[in-house]
Design an enzyme around this catalytic site. Sequence first.
Site, PDB file in Angstrom:
ATOM      1  CD1 TRP A 333      88.169  47.610  80.964  1.00  0.00           C
ATOM      2  CD2 TRP A 333      87.958  48.079  83.147  1.00  0.00           C
ATOM      3  NE1 TRP A 333      88.542  46.484  81.669  1.00  0.00           N
ATOM      4  CE2 TRP A 333      88.426  46.743  83.008  1.00  0.00           C
ATOM      5  CE3 TRP A 333      87.755  48.575  84.423  1.00  0.00           C
ATOM      6  CZ2 TRP A 333      88.693  45.921  84.109  1.00  0.00           C
ATOM      7  CZ3 TRP A 333      88.021  47.752  85.523  1.00  0.00           C
ATOM      8  CH2 TRP A 333      88.483  46.446  85.359  1.00  0.00           C
ATOM      9  CG  ASP A 334      91.957  47.953  78.507  1.00  0.00           C
ATOM     10  OD1 ASP A 334      90.779  47.677  78.779  1.00  0.00           O
ATOM     11  OD2 ASP A 334      92.761  47.122  78.067  1.00  0.00           O
ATOM     12  CD  GLU A 475      86.681  40.642  79.885  1.00  0.00           C
ATOM     13  OE1 GLU A 475      87.550  39.986  79.275  1.00  0.00           O
ATOM     14  OE2 GLU A 475      86.388  41.811  79.603  1.00  0.00           O
ATOM     15  CE  LYS A 587      90.492  37.793  80.145  1.00  0.00           C
ATOM     16  NZ  LYS A 587      89.529  38.079  79.072  1.00  0.00           N
ATOM     17  CD  GLN A 588      90.509  41.587  83.886  1.00  0.00           C
ATOM     18  OE1 GLN A 588      90.515  40.979  82.819  1.00  0.00           O
ATOM     19  NE2 GLN A 588      90.536  42.904  83.953  1.00  0.00           N
TER      20      GLN A 588
HETATM   21  O1  IFM Z   1      89.430  45.515  78.884  1.00  0.00           O
HETATM   22  C1  IFM Z   1      90.113  44.297  78.842  1.00  0.00           C
HETATM   23  C2  IFM Z   1      89.392  43.323  79.728  1.00  0.00           C
HETATM   24  O2  IFM Z   1      89.356  43.752  81.072  1.00  0.00           O
HETATM   25  C3  IFM Z   1      90.054  41.969  79.663  1.00  0.00           C
HETATM   26  N1  IFM Z   1      90.075  41.517  78.285  1.00  0.00           N
HETATM   27  C4  IFM Z   1      90.820  42.412  77.408  1.00  0.00           C
HETATM   28  C5  IFM Z   1      90.230  43.816  77.426  1.00  0.00           C
HETATM   29  C6  IFM Z   1      91.072  44.751  76.549  1.00  0.00           C
HETATM   30  O3  IFM Z   1      92.365  44.839  77.047  1.00  0.00           O
END
Ligand code: IFM
Length: 732
Positions: A333-334, A475, A587-588
């Site tokens: 999704w990046d 995640e 994590k984010q």
């Molecule tokens: O898509 C990301 C995810 O949101 C977090 N882990 C790494 C992936 C790839 O950058």
Amino acid sequence: MTFDPLWTIVEERFQRDHQNHAETIFTIGNGYLGTRGALEEGLPGDRRTTFLHGVFDDIPVSFTELANAPDWLELYILLDGERFSLAAGEVLDYTRQLDLRSGLLTRKLIWKSPQGRTTRLEFNRFASLADPHAVVLRASVTPMDYAGLVEFRAGLNGETDNENFKHWQWLNQTTASDRLTLNSRTRASQVELAQAARLTILAPADVQRESWDVHNHPTLVGRTQLQAGQSATAEKLVIFYTSRDNREPLTAANTHLDQLPAPAWDALWEPNRSAWDKEWQTCDVIIEGDDEAQIAVRFSLFQLLVAAPRKDEHVSIGAKTLSGFGYRGHAFWDTEVFMLPFFTYTQPEIARNLLSYRFHNLEGARKKARGNGFNGAQFPWESAATGEEVTPSWVPHFADRSKMVRIWTGDIEIHISAMIPFALCQYWAATGDDAFMIDRGAEIFIETARFWSSRAEWNKQAGRYEFRDVIGPDEYHEHVDNNAFTNAFARWTLQSAIRLLDWVEKKDSAAYAALKSRLDLKPAELRQWSQVAELIYFPYDKETGLIEQFEGYFARRDIDLAALEPRTESMQVILGIEGANLAQILKQPDVVMLAYMLPALFDERSLRANYDYYTARTDHTYGSSLGPSIQAIMSCKLGLQEDAYEHFMRAARADLRDVRGNAGDGIHGASAGGIWQALAFGFGGLTVTTDGWTVKPHLPKHWKRLVFRFTWRGKSYVIDLPEKGPFRLEEA
Ligand code: IFM
């Protein structure tokens, strides 16, 4: 040495222990291929790679990866019999520079050999943006305190691998006195690659030439005698074609090589230079008052530009672009959420290519949905050539590589199936490209709506639809029920699909009828989507305005992150995978990400409440590189300028300072794209809707000026935000 510090990435000292990081930073490319900044002459421990878009090959466990192409960079130099190598002798003077304005990588050095001879060397290389099949490098050598024979050995090395895994089969090779070809094919995917190379040597004395027909490593050699102070220059030109872009790649490569003069540098340079000028005219960002931010932004945009497929709608941009082995070239999704907005708003043709990649790969997503017992299309968490799921199910544990860790993202991180429709809508709002939405977008919407509707589970007791056993953007938490982000986007996709189809029917009834019949779409199905959307559970506490990230999140262990500072490791490393899963650490951004993407779900009070709650619990520095730019935008929206700047600089430094220690694996593409969004939508305060756009700047205190560009509905705008006074708008 003169250079423009605001356009140049400079390495002033040779640091062998940082070589893999530097290789990533000094990646060059042209949207067709990318080459890491490894040294021409090689260095033990280097990760020399050239990746071509779409050239994947099979591997165990991770299914497929970009195949590291036969090495075109190789140029060995012998100085009066001594081999030039930075692993030996002494580096007396050194600088390496990447000119972001033109994509030119230059290395200048003075090297004293183990036997005490001193030589001045200069290397230059670029991948032509104007002629994407052509890459060229040049090496100039000047003996400073001796006279002797200088020998250049320029090979095409077919013995490359991807960290010990070999992808290429030798097919054929030819050698002549000044040129050679190497023809290879990937072992499983059967992509043919032809490389044609020419070595040109400019020297004051005669040049003796030889070619070595070594199997899978044809090499051209040129030798010439130099007096002290005299220089010789070798130019190595290499042309690439694959069976993905030409039926006869070898003929195409040879013909292309024939069309370029020897030496070819000048003929390639001017068109390259002007192609880059045009690129920067569409997207350059100026920051006055903060040189570190300025160079970091240009660096990020450069890295996005060199990875952007300009002529190919069957490829995407991997999370690590074309700059390293990380994530094996897979797209996440990046691309749609973090990188794509930059292209949507500056070069919509590139955004269209990237979105088309998802359209062409719908079959892979349908297969995944079917395999999991769902309808429609379930986009893969990790995607490569075919759009089938390629997330590895197991990877070695980060702390102990002898143990394997189960990776669940490919099974249950499902929000990507809403991110692609979301990116489509963003593209549509910015461009007004109705035809694209009718021809391609609508099908993606129908198929993803079908997926969401069938993935929803009816909870009879609670009278609501739920999404159980998922992973949200954060995640650190796996196997959760009713992740607010996922549920909200399931609802958004279903409702948007219904609205879009209504619009298609009115706009182009023939196209609508064709779509309905091709995809066997029945009115009852639309009614079902509407019912599911209406009853999807969304956890919102009216009292506090808080949205619980997933069911049971608030009951997990709360940890005071601030009390653990200073830290040098992620919270997942500190707590372990299960420990982080059981805590409220993120994590984010997850709910905050939702607030960024679907702001209408939040009023002022709930925005602030959720921002405060989750920001304090997010692992900003060592969690995910995707987070900081989004945090910066949301801090701007709340008027928290200092926080915004801190988050922004975290993103800006991700690769240049190798904050997480993994930049050697490749560029953090999402962070690079997020940086542009933070400038435009955060500090610039740009808001774009279908009706138009507005700007409400929030510059950091010390910035004197921010200038950025974007296009909306075919017109280009330059927004010039001085520190004080009204902003200036120009139609470009
Ligand atoms: O898509 C990301 C995810 O949101 C977090 N882990 C790494 C992936 C790839 O950058």
